[in-house]
Design a protein around this motif. Structure first.
Motif, PDB file in Angstrom:
ATOM      1  N   GLY A  75      35.089  37.273  46.702  1.00 19.43           N
ATOM      2  CA  GLY A  75      35.937  36.087  46.084  1.00 19.43           C
ATOM      3  C   GLY A  75      36.615  36.626  45.071  1.00 19.43           C
ATOM      4  O   GLY A  75      37.475  35.849  44.288  1.00 19.43           O
ATOM      5  N   GLN A  76      36.966  37.894  44.630  1.00 23.90           N
ATOM      6  CA  GLN A  76      37.612  38.595  43.664  1.00 23.90           C
ATOM      7  C   GLN A  76      38.895  39.167  43.873  1.00 23.90           C
ATOM      8  O   GLN A  76      39.235  39.898  43.106  1.00 23.90           O
ATOM      9  N   PHE A  77      39.229  39.155  45.020  1.00 24.82           N
ATOM     10  CA  PHE A  77      40.748  39.892  45.466  1.00 24.82           C
ATOM     11  C   PHE A  77      41.298  38.927  46.598  1.00 24.82           C
ATOM     12  O   PHE A  77      40.796  37.931  47.315  1.00 24.82           O
ATOM     13  N   GLY A  78      42.695  39.145  46.831  1.00 18.30           N
ATOM     14  CA  GLY A  78      43.363  38.569  47.612  1.00 18.30           C
ATOM     15  C   GLY A  78      44.857  39.176  47.549  1.00 18.30           C
ATOM     16  O   GLY A  78      45.148  40.307  47.137  1.00 18.30           O
ATOM     17  N   ARG A  79      45.628  38.565  48.273  1.00 17.03           N
ATOM     18  CA  ARG A  79      46.985  39.065  48.349  1.00 17.03           C
ATOM     19  C   ARG A  79      47.859  38.481  47.369  1.00 17.03           C
ATOM     20  O   ARG A  79      48.157  37.492  46.959  1.00 17.03           O
ATOM     21  N   VAL A  80      48.516  39.477  46.502  1.00 15.11           N
ATOM     22  CA  VAL A  80      49.493  39.188  45.432  1.00 15.11           C
ATOM     23  C   VAL A  80      51.207  39.716  45.749  1.00 15.11           C
ATOM     24  O   VAL A  80      50.961  41.024  46.250  1.00 15.11           O
ATOM     25  N   ALA A  81      51.961  39.053  46.208  1.00 17.75           N
ATOM     26  CA  ALA A  81      53.289  39.630  46.654  1.00 17.75           C
ATOM     27  C   ALA A  81      52.874  40.279  48.009  1.00 17.75           C
ATOM     28  O   ALA A  81      53.549  41.223  48.350  1.00 17.75           O
ATOM     29  N   GLY A  82      51.994  39.807  48.769  1.00 24.07           N
ATOM     30  CA  GLY A  82      51.727  40.548  50.118  1.00 24.07           C
ATOM     31  C   GLY A  82      50.833  41.759  50.005  1.00 24.07           C
ATOM     32  O   GLY A  82      50.613  42.207  51.044  1.00 24.07           O
ATOM     33  N   ILE A  83      50.310  41.945  48.863  1.00 23.70           N
ATOM     34  CA  ILE A  83      49.639  43.367  48.597  1.00 23.70           C
ATOM     35  C   ILE A  83      48.195  43.001  48.504  1.00 23.70           C
ATOM     36  O   ILE A  83      47.962  42.066  47.231  1.00 23.70           O
ATOM     37  N   MET A  84      47.167  43.618  48.738  1.00 23.99           N
ATOM     38  CA  MET A  84      45.754  43.281  48.551  1.00 23.99           C
ATOM     39  C   MET A  84      45.616  43.746  47.008  1.00 23.99           C
ATOM     40  O   MET A  84      45.555  44.861  46.670  1.00 23.99           O
ATOM     41  N   ALA A  85      44.997  42.802  46.122  1.00 21.11           N
ATOM     42  CA  ALA A  85      44.763  43.363  44.859  1.00 21.11           C
ATOM     43  C   ALA A  85      43.677  42.374  44.412  1.00 21.11           C
ATOM     44  O   ALA A  85      43.249  41.298  44.684  1.00 21.11           O
ATOM     45  N   THR A  86      42.680  42.742  43.230  1.00 24.62           N
ATOM     46  CA  THR A  86      41.881  41.990  42.740  1.00 24.62           C
ATOM     47  C   THR A  86      42.549  40.711  41.786  1.00 24.62           C
ATOM     48  O   THR A  86      43.805  40.737  41.617  1.00 24.62           O
ATOM     49  N   ASP A  87      41.921  39.844  41.931  1.00 24.35           N
ATOM     50  CA  ASP A  87      42.419  38.303  41.610  1.00 24.35           C
ATOM     51  C   ASP A  87      42.568  38.676  39.895  1.00 24.35           C
ATOM     52  O   ASP A  87      42.248  39.591  39.144  1.00 24.35           O
ATOM     53  N   ALA A  88      43.337  37.448  39.232  1.00 24.92           N
ATOM     54  CA  ALA A  88      43.634  37.658  37.799  1.00 24.92           C
ATOM     55  C   ALA A  88      42.292  37.683  36.790  1.00 24.92           C
ATOM     56  O   ALA A  88      42.185  38.438  36.057  1.00 24.92           O
ATOM     57  N   MET A  89      41.350  36.917  37.276  1.00 24.73           N
ATOM     58  CA  MET A  89      40.165  37.016  36.475  1.00 24.73           C
ATOM     59  C   MET A  89      39.247  38.293  36.551  1.00 24.73           C
ATOM     60  O   MET A  89      39.099  38.875  35.585  1.00 24.73           O
ATOM     61  N   ARG A  90      39.238  39.018  37.828  1.00 23.13           N
ATOM     62  CA  ARG A  90      38.655  40.190  37.970  1.00 23.13           C
ATOM     63  C   ARG A  90      39.617  41.304  37.140  1.00 23.13           C
ATOM     64  O   ARG A  90      38.998  42.228  36.508  1.00 23.13           O
TER      65      ARG A  90
END
Length: 298
Positions: free
Chosen positions: A111-126
């Motif tokens: 639950g600590q990552f997802g897609r940002v601008a289509g790129i897999m990345a850690t979420d803001a909190m992590r």
């Protein structure tokens, strides 16, 4: 586009190579290509990041400063490095084929990552948690302020963050940084200016201070304010204040504030590199507005 995506779209390996030789495509990383490369002046930064993540397989994700860049969280020095986390043996650096990539092996929860601008990345909190534990105070507080200001983090998230620090190196200092975060700061320059004042014993009592005349008309908003002394400090960043229109607006606002009896100080990034300069200037302005000893109101 990856080579696998190109082949799925009907391109052969030979056709991809021909497009690269013609300059229409450009190889960015192992099996990754910039399509319509001749339409760009250089290689877009996000294309480099996307290609690097894709080249390390489905488990790769942008982390640390690269994830902050994708989230548009400010506070770190500009860098061309790309920070990735890759699971297992793939985390071993491959410096020859990826000289700009720094590979980490971080344990990232589902639950600590997802897609940002289509790129897999850690979420803001992590992302902010990892960086606050690693960075020095001014950068760490700037990152927190930026994430709060952009509403990528909330005050509730900051209350949860110490639990994510527990047992990790840098946790003691990181908890102190949380107490200094303020989402009203609109840029790292404002954060650094505030911290210089705090360290110099002349902390502002309000951020984004609204100055109004006797009729309630808004004369201007200052970045940092000392209300009792009627002193305002402005952090003049290159991007926000560099254009002619911004310069004219700043001058008009300053004139209105000065005519209303306020002292306006202006600071730049280079000023924040001198520990004593900003607090000395603010203290001098505040002192000058106090009535002399022995007079009425002193």
């Amino acid at each position: 586009m990856t080579l696998a995506q190109a082949r799925a779209a009907g391109f052969t390996v030979h056709e991809v190579q021909r497009l690269c030789r013609a300059g229409r495509w450009r190889a960015l990383a192992r099996g990754g290509y910039l399509v319509d490369a001749d339409a760009y002046d250089g290689i877009p930064r996000r294309a480099r990041i996307r290609a690097a993540v894709a080249s390390f397989g489905p488990g790769a994700a942008a982390v640390l400063g690269t994830a902050a860049e994708l989230h548009r969280i400010d506070g770190l020095p500009r860098s061309e490095l790309i920070h990735l986390s890759v699971p297992g043996s793939a985390s071993r650096p491959v410096r020859d084929s990826h000289p700009e990539v720094v590979v980490h092996q971080l344990v990232i929860g589902p639950g600590q990552f997802g897609r940002v601008a289509g790129i897999m990345a850690t979420d803001a909190m992590r992302t902010v948690t990892d960086l606050v534990l690693r960075e020095e105070r001014y950068c760490a507080v700037s990152l927190l302020d930026s994430a709060l200001n952009r509403r990528l983090l909330s005050p509730v998230d900051l209350e949860r963050m110490p639990s994510l620090f527990r047992g990790r190196r840098g946790a003691v200092a990181a908890r102190r940084y949380l107490a200094e975060a303020n989402g009203l700061a609109q840029s790292p320059l404002e954060t650094r200016t505030r911290l210089r004042c705090v360290d110099g014993g002349i902390a502002p009592d309000v951020l984004q201070i609204e100055v109004r005349d006797g009729d309630g008309y808004l004369l201007g908003i200052g970045d940092l304010g000392w209300r009792a002394a009627r002193v305002v400090a402005e952090a003049d960043g290159r991007h926000a204040h560099g254009g002619p229109a911004a310069l004219f607006a700043d001058r008009h606002r300053q004139n209105r504030l000065v005519n209303a009896g306020w002292t306006v100080l202006r600071f730049t990034w280079s000023d924040t590199l001198r520990p004593d300069y900003i607090p000395w200037m603010v203290r001098s302005a505040v002192t000058a507005r106090r009535p002399p000893s022995g007079r009425p109101g002193s």
